[in-house]
Design an enzyme around this catalytic site. Structure first.
Site, short mmCIF file in Angstrom:
data_model
loop_
_atom_site.label_atom_id
_atom_site.label_comp_id
_atom_site.label_asym_id
_atom_site.label_seq_id
_atom_site.Cartn_x
_atom_site.Cartn_y
_atom_site.Cartn_z
N ASP A 180 7.07 -2.53 2.73
CA ASP A 180 5.43 -3.28 3.37
C ASP A 180 4.74 -2.21 4.69
OD1 ASP A 180 5.48 -5.41 1.84
OD2 ASP A 180 6.92 -6.10 2.74
N ASP A 234 5.70 -13.06 -4.31
CA ASP A 234 5.55 -11.53 -2.80
C ASP A 234 5.36 -12.22 -1.61
OD1 ASP A 234 5.77 -10.22 -0.55
OD2 ASP A 234 4.60 -8.43 -0.92
#
Ligand code: DX5
Ligand code: ZN
Length: 236
Positions: free
Chosen positions: A36, A176
């Site tokens: 991320d 996610d």
């Protein structure tokens, strides 16, 4: 359907021992790692960038999936390619021109994906779906690990699965945010292939957590085997 895979999200790891965490992820049988990247502009948080990825690339053969939560990601595709990522997922809202950004990702021979924030409709990808390797459905607002799964996201996954089926496309669907033992079964049932897990992997025993998540996900996948449409339960 693709193989069900659990992708640990490195954001939730203990950054003082990333090498150790990666070895455990590999030992538990994962083949992909979710990275991320946040810039403090597109999302309020700041995480890590190409230098860190370059370092962990040297110690791992996992597939590196970069989820770019940065403004104008088109400026950094080559940088992330050089750092060693294998796939890049972008948010449409962050790009000047997301179609050309997708082409750039492909031109660097990387897997390309689009991710949808909770408020972004599935329909927004219908015209580019055939140029995608994956669609990532966010089940939290992007920015932080450890948030609660947004109820109803399973319907969005089912819509994406339906859209792909209608178009005859074999695109991976990921989900996610807030994926844990409690939520993993329903997203698999809705049609998700890739399960991105931060806290559920890194809080406690990494190897044990990954194995439990796989077990739960595979049980859900097995239960829906034989059903005419895995996401039927979530239509409407
Ligand atoms: C949120 C990130 C996620 C997050 C997942 O913006 O994209 O990948 O780190 O973490 P958990 O599983 O803890 O919600
Ligand atoms: Zn992510």
């Amino acid at each position: 359907m693709h193989k069900i895979e659990v992708l640990p999200s490195l954001l939730a790891a203990d950054f003082s021992d990333l090498g150790g965490a990666i070895r455990k992820i590999e030992a538990a049988g994962c083949s992909k790692l979710h990275l991320d990247i946040m810039d403090g502009h597109f999302v309020p948080n700041i995480t890590f960038g190409p230098a860190l990825i370059g370092s962990i690339r040297k110690i791992s053969r996992l597939f590196f999936q970069a989820h770019l939560m940065i403004d104008r990601p088109e400026r950094y595709i080559e940088t992330f390619k050089r750092a060693g990522v294998d796939g890049i997922i972008i948010h449409e809202e962050s790009c000047c021109n997301f179609r050309s950004t997708l082409e750039t990702i492909r031109a660097f021979k990387l897997k390309a994906g689009i991710t949808l924030k909770p408020g972004t409709p599935v329909d927004s990808i219908k015209d580019v779906a055939k140029r995608l390797d994956y669609i990532l459905i966010m089940s939290v607002e992007p920015g932080f690990s450890g948030q609660a799964f947004i109820k109803g996201t399973e319907r969005k996954i089912a819509q994406a699965r339906e859209l792909l089926r209608n178009k005859g496309l074999n695109v991976i669907i990921g989900v996610d945010g807030g994926i844990k033992l409690k939520t993993i079964g329903k997203v698999v049932k809705a049609g998700a292939d890739e399960l991105i897990c931060g806290e559920a992997v890194f809080a406690g025993d990494i190897v044990k957590n990954i194995k439990s998540l796989y077990k739960k996900a595979n049980e859900a996948a097995k239960r829906m085997n034989g059903e005419e449409s895995p996401c039927k339960a979530y239509r409407k």
